[in-house]
Design a protein around this motif. Structure first.
Motif, PDB file in Angstrom:
ATOM      1  N   TYR A  88      17.890   9.295  -9.041  1.00 11.55           N
ATOM      2  CA  TYR A  88      16.736   9.192  -8.140  1.00 11.55           C
ATOM      3  C   TYR A  88      16.482   7.747  -7.728  1.00 11.55           C
ATOM      4  CZ  TYR A  88      12.189  10.446  -6.175  1.00 11.55           C
ATOM      5  OH  TYR A  88      11.140  10.656  -5.322  1.00 11.55           O
ATOM      6  N   PHE A  89      16.560   6.815  -8.683  1.00 11.81           N
ATOM      7  CA  PHE A  89      16.289   5.413  -8.366  1.00 11.81           C
ATOM      8  C   PHE A  89      17.380   4.818  -7.478  1.00 11.81           C
ATOM      9  CE2 PHE A  89      13.198   5.614 -11.818  1.00 11.81           C
ATOM     10  CZ  PHE A  89      12.191   4.808 -11.314  1.00 11.81           C
ATOM     11  N   GLU A  90      18.631   5.184  -7.754  1.00 12.29           N
ATOM     12  CA  GLU A  90      19.734   4.597  -6.985  1.00 12.29           C
ATOM     13  C   GLU A  90      19.853   5.163  -5.583  1.00 12.29           C
ATOM     14  OE1 GLU A  90      23.356   4.945  -9.150  1.00 12.29           O
ATOM     15  OE2 GLU A  90      22.831   3.371 -10.600  1.00 12.29           O
ATOM     16  N   ASN A  91      19.431   6.408  -5.385  1.00 13.90           N
ATOM     17  CA  ASN A  91      19.648   7.053  -4.097  1.00 13.90           C
ATOM     18  C   ASN A  91      18.374   7.296  -3.286  1.00 13.90           C
ATOM     19  OD1 ASN A  91      22.692   7.903  -4.130  1.00 13.90           O
ATOM     20  ND2 ASN A  91      21.907   8.385  -6.169  1.00 13.90           N
ATOM     21  N   VAL A  92      17.292   7.607  -3.962  1.00 12.93           N
ATOM     22  CA  VAL A  92      16.052   7.900  -3.236  1.00 12.93           C
ATOM     23  C   VAL A  92      15.142   6.679  -3.175  1.00 12.93           C
ATOM     24  CG1 VAL A  92      14.002   9.364  -3.132  1.00 12.93           C
ATOM     25  CG2 VAL A  92      16.193  10.330  -3.875  1.00 12.93           C
ATOM     26  N   VAL A  93      14.854   6.085  -4.352  1.00 10.55           N
ATOM     27  CA  VAL A  93      13.935   4.947  -4.387  1.00 10.55           C
ATOM     28  C   VAL A  93      14.502   3.755  -3.631  1.00 10.55           C
ATOM     29  CG1 VAL A  93      12.778   3.279  -5.889  1.00 10.55           C
ATOM     30  CG2 VAL A  93      12.868   5.691  -6.547  1.00 10.55           C
ATOM     31  N   LEU A  94      15.766   3.420  -3.862  1.00  9.90           N
ATOM     32  CA  LEU A  94      16.380   2.279  -3.181  1.00  9.90           C
ATOM     33  C   LEU A  94      16.427   2.501  -1.678  1.00  9.90           C
ATOM     34  CD1 LEU A  94      17.825  -0.462  -3.730  1.00  9.90           C
ATOM     35  CD2 LEU A  94      19.967   0.804  -3.564  1.00  9.90           C
ATOM     36  N   PHE A  95      16.844   3.696  -1.276  1.00 10.61           N
ATOM     37  CA  PHE A  95      16.888   4.032   0.158  1.00 10.61           C
ATOM     38  C   PHE A  95      15.490   3.910   0.762  1.00 10.61           C
ATOM     39  CE2 PHE A  95      16.602   6.749   3.811  1.00 10.61           C
ATOM     40  CZ  PHE A  95      17.831   6.667   4.438  1.00 10.61           C
ATOM     41  N   GLY A  96      14.498   4.489   0.058  1.00  9.67           N
ATOM     42  CA  GLY A  96      13.130   4.464   0.567  1.00  9.67           C
ATOM     43  C   GLY A  96      12.562   3.061   0.656  1.00  9.67           C
ATOM     44  N   LEU A 156       8.031  16.089 -13.308  1.00 10.14           N
ATOM     45  CA  LEU A 156       8.327  17.490 -12.987  1.00 10.14           C
ATOM     46  C   LEU A 156       9.720  17.884 -13.467  1.00 10.14           C
ATOM     47  CD1 LEU A 156       6.771  17.801  -9.409  1.00 10.14           C
ATOM     48  CD2 LEU A 156       5.958  18.885 -11.510  1.00 10.14           C
ATOM     49  N   PHE A 157      10.701  17.004 -13.256  1.00  9.47           N
ATOM     50  CA  PHE A 157      12.071  17.322 -13.673  1.00  9.47           C
ATOM     51  C   PHE A 157      12.223  17.247 -15.195  1.00  9.47           C
ATOM     52  CE2 PHE A 157      13.111  16.972  -9.226  1.00  9.47           C
ATOM     53  CZ  PHE A 157      14.196  17.832  -9.084  1.00  9.47           C
ATOM     54  N   ARG A 158      11.456  16.348 -15.840  1.00 10.06           N
ATOM     55  CA  ARG A 158      11.514  16.283 -17.309  1.00 10.06           C
ATOM     56  C   ARG A 158      11.001  17.589 -17.930  1.00 10.06           C
ATOM     57  NH1 ARG A 158       9.264  10.948 -16.803  1.00 10.06           N
ATOM     58  NH2 ARG A 158      10.885   9.347 -17.013  1.00 10.06           N
ATOM     59  N   MET A 159      10.023  18.186 -17.264  1.00 12.40           N
ATOM     60  CA  MET A 159       9.441  19.423 -17.777  1.00 12.40           C
ATOM     61  C   MET A 159      10.438  20.569 -17.795  1.00 12.40           C
ATOM     62  SD  MET A 159       5.628  19.238 -16.083  1.00 12.40           S
ATOM     63  CE  MET A 159       5.117  20.824 -16.727  1.00 12.40           C
ATOM     64  N   ILE A 160      11.489  20.490 -16.980  1.00 17.24           N
ATOM     65  CA  ILE A 160      12.507  21.539 -17.005  1.00 17.24           C
ATOM     66  C   ILE A 160      13.792  21.034 -17.667  1.00 17.24           C
ATOM     67  CG2 ILE A 160      11.598  22.754 -14.994  1.00 17.24           C
ATOM     68  CD1 ILE A 160      13.756  21.416 -13.301  1.00 17.24           C
ATOM     69  N   SER A 206       0.835  -1.212   0.000  1.00 14.53           N
ATOM     70  CA  SER A 206       0.000   0.000   0.000  1.00 14.53           C
ATOM     71  C   SER A 206       0.868   1.260   0.000  1.00 14.53           C
ATOM     72  CB  SER A 206      -0.915   0.010   1.231  1.00 14.53           C
ATOM     73  OG  SER A 206      -1.760  -1.115   1.236  1.00 14.53           O
ATOM     74  N   MET A 207       1.888   1.278   0.861  1.00 14.06           N
ATOM     75  CA  MET A 207       2.755   2.449   0.933  1.00 14.06           C
ATOM     76  C   MET A 207       3.687   2.533  -0.274  1.00 14.06           C
ATOM     77  SD  MET A 207       3.580   3.005   4.980  1.00 14.06           S
ATOM     78  CE  MET A 207       4.327   1.417   5.311  1.00 14.06           C
ATOM     79  N   ALA A 208       4.097   1.375  -0.810  1.00 13.20           N
ATOM     80  CA  ALA A 208       4.966   1.383  -1.989  1.00 13.20           C
ATOM     81  C   ALA A 208       4.257   1.972  -3.198  1.00 13.20           C
ATOM     82  CB  ALA A 208       5.432  -0.040  -2.288  1.00 13.20           C
ATOM     83  N   ILE A 209       2.960   1.705  -3.320  1.00 11.88           N
ATOM     84  CA  ILE A 209       2.184   2.278  -4.435  1.00 11.88           C
ATOM     85  C   ILE A 209       2.183   3.806  -4.336  1.00 11.88           C
ATOM     86  CG2 ILE A 209      -0.150   2.530  -5.375  1.00 11.88           C
ATOM     87  CD1 ILE A 209      -0.576  -0.447  -4.646  1.00 11.88           C
ATOM     88  N   SER A 210       2.034   4.311  -3.117  1.00  7.37           N
ATOM     89  CA  SER A 210       2.088   5.765  -2.913  1.00  7.37           C
ATOM     90  C   SER A 210       3.464   6.295  -3.304  1.00  7.37           C
ATOM     91  CB  SER A 210       1.795   6.105  -1.446  1.00  7.37           C
ATOM     92  OG  SER A 210       0.523   5.639  -1.070  1.00  7.37           O
ATOM     93  N   GLY A 211       4.510   5.558  -2.945  1.00  7.78           N
ATOM     94  CA  GLY A 211       5.866   5.957  -3.304  1.00  7.78           C
ATOM     95  C   GLY A 211       6.081   5.957  -4.816  1.00  7.78           C
ATOM     96  N   MET A 212       5.479   4.978  -5.495  1.00  2.55           N
ATOM     97  CA  MET A 212       5.600   4.907  -6.956  1.00  2.55           C
ATOM     98  C   MET A 212       4.927   6.111  -7.621  1.00  2.55           C
ATOM     99  SD  MET A 212       4.861   0.817  -7.302  1.00  2.55           S
ATOM    100  CE  MET A 212       4.538   0.855  -9.064  1.00  2.55           C
ATOM    101  N   LEU A 213       3.782   6.509  -7.081  1.00  4.85           N
ATOM    102  CA  LEU A 213       3.091   7.684  -7.623  1.00  4.85           C
ATOM    103  C   LEU A 213       3.927   8.949  -7.420  1.00  4.85           C
ATOM    104  CD1 LEU A 213      -0.561   6.949  -6.396  1.00  4.85           C
ATOM    105  CD2 LEU A 213       0.335   6.738  -8.734  1.00  4.85           C
ATOM    106  N   LEU A 214       4.550   9.054  -6.236  1.00  2.00           N
ATOM    107  CA  LEU A 214       5.424  10.207  -5.973  1.00  2.00           C
ATOM    108  C   LEU A 214       6.627  10.205  -6.916  1.00  2.00           C
ATOM    109  CD1 LEU A 214       6.276  12.642  -4.262  1.00  2.00           C
ATOM    110  CD2 LEU A 214       7.359  11.037  -2.666  1.00  2.00           C
ATOM    111  N   ALA A 251       6.797   8.851  -9.953  1.00  2.00           N
ATOM    112  CA  ALA A 251       6.343   9.217 -11.300  1.00  2.00           C
ATOM    113  C   ALA A 251       6.136  10.725 -11.418  1.00  2.00           C
ATOM    114  CB  ALA A 251       5.052   8.476 -11.628  1.00  2.00           C
ATOM    115  N   LEU A 252       5.549  11.322 -10.374  1.00  2.13           N
ATOM    116  CA  LEU A 252       5.319  12.769 -10.376  1.00  2.13           C
ATOM    117  C   LEU A 252       6.645  13.525 -10.393  1.00  2.13           C
ATOM    118  CD1 LEU A 252       3.434  15.216 -10.128  1.00  2.13           C
ATOM    119  CD2 LEU A 252       3.518  14.909  -7.632  1.00  2.13           C
ATOM    120  N   THR A 253       7.601  13.072  -9.593  1.00  3.36           N
ATOM    121  CA  THR A 253       8.911  13.726  -9.527  1.00  3.36           C
ATOM    122  C   THR A 253       9.638  13.646 -10.860  1.00  3.36           C
ATOM    123  OG1 THR A 253       9.083  13.115  -7.176  1.00  3.36           O
ATOM    124  CG2 THR A 253      11.108  13.790  -8.278  1.00  3.36           C
TER     125      THR A 253
END
Length: 415
Positions: free
Chosen positions: A222-230, A210-214, A195-203, A205-207
């Motif tokens: 992000y995957f190696e440092n934030v997603v893996l850590f989380g 947002l960065f692609r837009m700039i 349940s919490m991982a799905i919320s993390g996946m949505l966050l 995707a949003l992140t």
């Protein structure tokens, strides 16, 4: 018989509970405290707990960020995240095998259990030594894609899962009720983590968006440092929330078990009929035999999940018959798989893969027979649900022993 088991067996018999209490009041009081914590949804146990511990719980401790278990959770979550990231660095350098990532999570969950429910020195030393031996042994193996080494990698999580069960049960590792609580913890942990991982996946995707837009692509960082850590830290957080009797997971788990059991039964029946219709043969088709074993493991997991989520005072109902049908179906699948494995062994000789699959199928077949016979007695009103649950929990160490055997001996035997 252990008083905790007597209490569970007589949970629907007030007269017998009162008799047990009057005969051994001190032992009964201690057992009620333990039994109620492992079965928090039981109103009978809740009443007994309040009766015997009312004075001790008049002024319960208020929730606080500085509570012992919350602080330990936070520290261990951070350590798990950092350790997993460090291990990934060495995996990327091809200095160690990817399986080492599991050591960034499981030991810290075990540490949480140990810290918040300290076992005796024997259990503590056993846990520490087995984790250290496992980590050292796997990093002594050559980084080769040999069947025996791959089998060791596949069986290591099972061995560590059983080892984690020892950390969870602590000094009560010999009690069926403690092992049952560990199985329930696993089901609730998976529900909450997902349940919490799905919320993390949505966050995530949003992140990324947002960065692609700039004009920035931060996906790798992000995957190696934030997603893996989380992901690693979330395992400790989920452990803490389930251990603190979070109602979300505990309330939804029994409903998931009751919904999925009939769906799995119908799906598998249709699938097996289709398999027979199109003429698929596990005796000659190796890939189909692998799929067949995957189906077996899935059915076994669903069945055990349904059994562990059943109440100890539950009477037989439609879910009981569905679970029994699933067990019979799993037994049929395992019998066919066993026959196919023996056929391949006699026709093509012994290999690490065939030997490992043969061993685990024999273990599962034996366990299913035991569970089926227990279920038959329950459906005939000869025993209660506890007999079925005992057939599941008593067998857990055997899976751990087999996993340890494959993990630590196959790379040596088939070197």
């Amino acid at each position: 018989m252990d008083i905790s088991n007597l209490i569970i067996e007589n949970i629907a018999n007030p007269h017998e509970l009162e008799r047990i209490y009057r005969k051994e009041p001190e032992a009964f009081k201690k057992s009620i405290s333990y039994t109620w914590k492992k079965n928090p949804n039981s109103q009978v146990l809740a009443v007994w707990y309040e009766r015997l511990y009312f004075k001790e719980t008049v002024n319960p401790e208020k929730p606080s960020l500085f509570r012992k278990d919350f602080l330990s959770m936070g520290i261990l979550a951070i350590l798990a995240g950092i350790s997993t990231r460090v291990i990934l660095h060495f995996v990327e350098q091809q200095a160690i095998a990817p399986i080492n990532l599991i050591f960034g999570i499981v030991p810290f969950i075990a540490a949480y259990f140990v810290y918040n429910n300290t076992p005796n020195k024997k259990v503590l030393y056993t846990l520490a030594s087995l984790f250290l031996i496992s980590g050292f042994y796997f990093n002594m193996l050559p980084l080769e894609q040999k069947d025996s080494i791959i089998l060791a990698y596949l069986h290591l999580p099972i061995f560590l899962w059983v080892l984690l069960g020892l950390a969870f049960t602590g000094n009560e590792y010999g009690l069926g009720s403690a092992r049952l609580a560990y199985l329930k913890f696993n089901g609730e942990f998976c529900i909450l983590y997902a349940s919490m991982a799905i919320s993390g996946m949505l966050l995530t995707a949003l992140t990324m968006q947002l960065f692609r837009m700039i004009g920035m692509n931060i996906s790798e960082f992000y995957f190696e440092n934030v997603v893996l850590f989380g992901a690693a830290a979330l395992a400790i957080v989920s452990t803490h929330l389930v251990s603190r009797n979070l109602k979300l997971a505990k309330n939804i788990a029994p409903y998931i078990a009751k919904i999925f059991s009939p769906l799995v039964l119908v799906t598998l029946l249709v699938y097996l009929i289709t398999v027979i219709w199109v003429g698929k043969n596990p005796f000659s088709d190796r890939n189909f035999l692998i799929v067949f074993n995957g189906i077996l493991l899935s059915v076994l997991a669903i069945t055990i999940f349904s059994i562990t989520e059943s109440s100890t005072d539950e009477k037989k109902n439609i879910s009981s018959y569905i679970n029994f049908a699933l067990i019979v179906l799993a037994l049929v699948i395992d019998s066919v798989a066993l026959s196919a494995i023996v056929f391949r062994l006699s026709s093509f000789g012994i290999t690490p893969n065939r030997l490992a699959v043969l061993g685990v199928n024999i273990l599962i077949w034996t366990n299913l027979i035991w569970i089926m016979l227990s279920y038959m007695r329950f459906l005939q009103n000869k025993t209660g649900p506890l007999t079925i649950q005992n057939a599941v929990t008593t067998y857990l160490p055997i899976y751990g022993l087999w996993a340890a055997f494959v993990t630590f001996t196959f790379p040596l035997i088939f070197s």
